[in-house]
Scaffold this active site. Structure first.
Site, PDB file in Angstrom:
ATOM      1  N   GLY A  13       0.819  -1.200   0.000  1.00  0.00           N
ATOM      2  CA  GLY A  13       0.000   0.000   0.000  1.00  0.00           C
ATOM      3  C   GLY A  13       0.855   1.254   0.000  1.00  0.00           C
ATOM      4  O   GLY A  13       1.865   1.321   0.705  1.00  0.00           O
ATOM      5  N   ASP A 144       0.721   1.998   8.751  1.00  0.00           N
ATOM      6  CA  ASP A 144       0.295   1.232   9.923  1.00  0.00           C
ATOM      7  C   ASP A 144       1.325   1.263  11.049  1.00  0.00           C
ATOM      8  O   ASP A 144       0.995   0.909  12.183  1.00  0.00           O
ATOM      9  CB  ASP A 144       0.031  -0.226   9.532  1.00  0.00           C
ATOM     10  CG  ASP A 144      -1.171  -0.370   8.615  1.00  0.00           C
ATOM     11  OD1 ASP A 144      -2.167   0.331   8.844  1.00  0.00           O
ATOM     12  OD2 ASP A 144      -1.101  -1.165   7.670  1.00  0.00           O
ATOM     13  N   MET A 188      -7.887   2.859   9.422  1.00  0.00           N
ATOM     14  CA  MET A 188      -7.131   1.698   8.961  1.00  0.00           C
ATOM     15  C   MET A 188      -6.295   1.107  10.088  1.00  0.00           C
ATOM     16  O   MET A 188      -5.819   1.821  10.966  1.00  0.00           O
ATOM     17  CB  MET A 188      -6.221   2.080   7.797  1.00  0.00           C
ATOM     18  CG  MET A 188      -6.940   2.252   6.469  1.00  0.00           C
ATOM     19  SD  MET A 188      -5.748   2.657   5.145  1.00  0.00           S
ATOM     20  CE  MET A 188      -6.837   2.602   3.711  1.00  0.00           C
ATOM     21  N   GLY A 189      -6.086  -0.209  10.036  1.00  0.00           N
ATOM     22  CA  GLY A 189      -5.292  -0.909  11.040  1.00  0.00           C
ATOM     23  C   GLY A 189      -5.856  -2.276  11.303  1.00  0.00           C
ATOM     24  O   GLY A 189      -6.862  -2.409  11.996  1.00  0.00           O
ATOM     25  N   ARG A 190      -5.219  -3.302  10.734  1.00  0.00           N
ATOM     26  CA  ARG A 190      -5.706  -4.675  10.880  1.00  0.00           C
ATOM     27  C   ARG A 190      -5.376  -5.240  12.259  1.00  0.00           C
ATOM     28  O   ARG A 190      -6.254  -5.662  13.000  1.00  0.00           O
ATOM     29  CB  ARG A 190      -5.090  -5.563   9.796  1.00  0.00           C
ATOM     30  CG  ARG A 190      -5.452  -7.040   9.884  1.00  0.00           C
ATOM     31  CD  ARG A 190      -4.725  -7.836   8.821  1.00  0.00           C
ATOM     32  NE  ARG A 190      -4.928  -7.269   7.509  1.00  0.00           N
ATOM     33  CZ  ARG A 190      -6.003  -7.499   6.757  1.00  0.00           C
ATOM     34  NH1 ARG A 190      -6.949  -8.306   7.196  1.00  0.00           N
ATOM     35  NH2 ARG A 190      -6.132  -6.930   5.575  1.00  0.00           N
ATOM     36  N   GLU A 245     -10.353  -0.650  12.010  1.00  0.00           N
ATOM     37  CA  GLU A 245     -11.072  -1.569  11.135  1.00  0.00           C
ATOM     38  C   GLU A 245     -10.876  -3.014  11.575  1.00  0.00           C
ATOM     39  O   GLU A 245     -11.686  -3.884  11.275  1.00  0.00           O
ATOM     40  CB  GLU A 245     -10.592  -1.412   9.690  1.00  0.00           C
ATOM     41  CG  GLU A 245      -9.126  -1.791   9.502  1.00  0.00           C
ATOM     42  CD  GLU A 245      -8.614  -1.611   8.080  1.00  0.00           C
ATOM     43  OE1 GLU A 245      -9.404  -1.209   7.198  1.00  0.00           O
ATOM     44  OE2 GLU A 245      -7.411  -1.880   7.845  1.00  0.00           O
ATOM     45  N   ARG A 302      -3.834   7.329   3.350  1.00  0.00           N
ATOM     46  CA  ARG A 302      -2.492   7.001   2.875  1.00  0.00           C
ATOM     47  C   ARG A 302      -2.033   7.868   1.700  1.00  0.00           C
ATOM     48  O   ARG A 302      -0.912   7.699   1.216  1.00  0.00           O
ATOM     49  CB  ARG A 302      -2.426   5.526   2.462  1.00  0.00           C
ATOM     50  CG  ARG A 302      -3.198   5.180   1.212  1.00  0.00           C
ATOM     51  CD  ARG A 302      -3.223   3.693   0.977  1.00  0.00           C
ATOM     52  NE  ARG A 302      -3.652   3.360  -0.378  1.00  0.00           N
ATOM     53  CZ  ARG A 302      -3.952   2.147  -0.800  1.00  0.00           C
ATOM     54  NH1 ARG A 302      -3.848   1.129   0.043  1.00  0.00           N
ATOM     55  NH2 ARG A 302      -4.313   1.927  -2.046  1.00  0.00           N
TER      56      ARG A 302
END
Length: 408
Positions: A13, A144, A188-190, A245, A302
């Site tokens: 990304g 991230d 965002m952020g798994r 997320e 991003r």
């Protein structure tokens, strides 16, 4: 005088400053006398097809390099391609090294995150196994901020600055009406909640920040969450919540999947996440009988180069320079990394770490950066993150809009 040609790739990304790192490698190489600086079109996947770009053809003046540093997204194009293990994909490596030989490459640089460092590590190991003199160096990149071995990653500071700015503006908007409401912001952020934590950076004299912040490092309980909202609403009508997320229940299921959406996966096997804010907003509306809104910040996190962190942009460029100088000294199988040497004032030095210790590993938010209740961040998080968003980089404006270097 540097002897030989180099090649640079970008993968994964994009970030708002990934091209500053590209400019850093390029500038250092040209200053050292490298004859040719090539770029992989669409990362290692493009190189397998022989698709490369002579960067001198697009970076003809110092002004072009300056514009590249302010251009969002991956100028060379990106990919999400996983190199096979050498044992099962030897032909792939043979083809890649044929490309290196054809271009007279003496050093290869790959700008990316966890999976990209896996790529540079595998190339290094294969090169070592065949006695290749090519040096392979990784350049960190990740909004991230989840790469181990480095204090932080280029890209995080600018994304954090943008997220904190939008959060402040959303909070201003959410308090317009004299009515009960809950706004849920999805960030965002798994597995790592650095970006979600960054929403708290808007807290100050002119803004209280989000009422609750939930990171994926701790399990999320829906009933406890709803009870906290209900209790808070007795003293404050308009609430704003920030969620990652990737927040999950104690059983390990993603909250976004509780809405019944079918799972989708990327080429690395990662579950593709979206819909957390919308799901929570719908549940809150039904249970608390109030106005709700789910906001998914999505891709702009991003690529918002109009709001760069000066610290982030300068460090991204410096990381590229340092990566080249590491190869120039003969190092290989390393990644440029930041070592923090001070907080007040903030200072960092760039070192190198073995890329094998970074590949496919992850650095999450420490428990000490999350409050005891698990619904906000601590002052330790502020001390860590705030220096990384400091300073502004003015865009180059043309016809009233920020200019970019057009991809060719």
């Amino acid at each position: 005088m540097y002897n030989g040609n180099i090649i640079i790739g970008q993968s994964g990304g994009p970030t708002a400053v990934i091209n500053a790192s590209l400019a850093g490698v390029y500038s250092a190489a040209k200053q050292a006398g490298a004859a040719k600086v090539y770029g992989m079109r669409y990362g290692i996947e493009g190189l397998l097809k022989g698709s490369v770009l002579d960067l001198d053809e697009v970076l003809k003046t110092p002004e072009d390099v300056t514009l590249l540093r302010r251009t969002p997204s991956s100028f060379l194009g990106s990919c999400r391609y996983r190199l096979p293990n050498v044992e099962t994909g030897k032909k792939t490596y043979e083809l890649l090294f044929e490309q290196f030989e054809k271009l007279h490459i003496t050093a290869c640089f790959y700008i990316g995150g966890n999976d990209s460092m896996d790529t540079i590590h595998k190339l290094h190991l294969y090169g070592e196994s065949i006695g290749s003199p090519i040096r392979f160096i990784g350049v960190p990149k990740s909004i991230d901020n989840d790469l181990p071995g480095t204090d932080h990653t280029p890209g995080f500071g600018s994304a954090a600055k943008y997220i904190a700015t939008l959060t402040k503006e959303i909070i201003c908007d959410a308090t317009v009406y004299d009515m009960k409401s809950v706004t849920v912001i999805e960030v965002m952020g798994r597995d790592a909640g650095w970006l979600t934590g960054a929403t708290a950076l808007c807290r100050g004299a002119d803004c209280d920040g989000p009422d609750f912040i939930y990171l994926p490092e701790l399990s999320f309980d829906l009933e406890t969450f709803l009870a906290k909202l209900e209790a808070k609403m007795k003293t404050k009508k308009s609430l704003v919540v920030a969620v990652s997320e990737g927040i999950r229940t104690a059983r390990g299921g993603y909250v976004c999947e509780m809405g019944g959406e079918e799972k989708r996966h990327d080429v690395f096997g990662h579950t593709m996440l979206c819909g957390t804010a919308q799901f929570l907003a719908e549940v809150i509306g039904r249970r608390l009988s109030c106005k709700t809104r789910g906001i998914e910040l999505n891709t702009p996190q991003r690529c918002a180069a109009h709001l760069l962190s000066a610290c982030d942009e300068a460090e991204a460029f410096a990381a590229g320079e340092a990566a080249f100088h590491a190869a120039e000294k003969g190092l290989t199988g390393e990644m440029a990394a930041f070592h923090r040497t001070g907080d007040a004032p903030y200072s960092c030095e760039i070192v190198t770490v073995p890329v094998g210790t970074v590949a496919n590993a992850e650095q999450c938010v420490p428990r000490s950066y999350i409050n005891e209740a698990g619904d906000n961040v601590t002052e330790a998080f502020f001390a860590y993150a705030r220096p990384l968003i400091i300073g502004e980089v003015m865009p180059i404006i043309r016809d009233g809009l920020p200019a970019v270097l057009k991809r060719r």
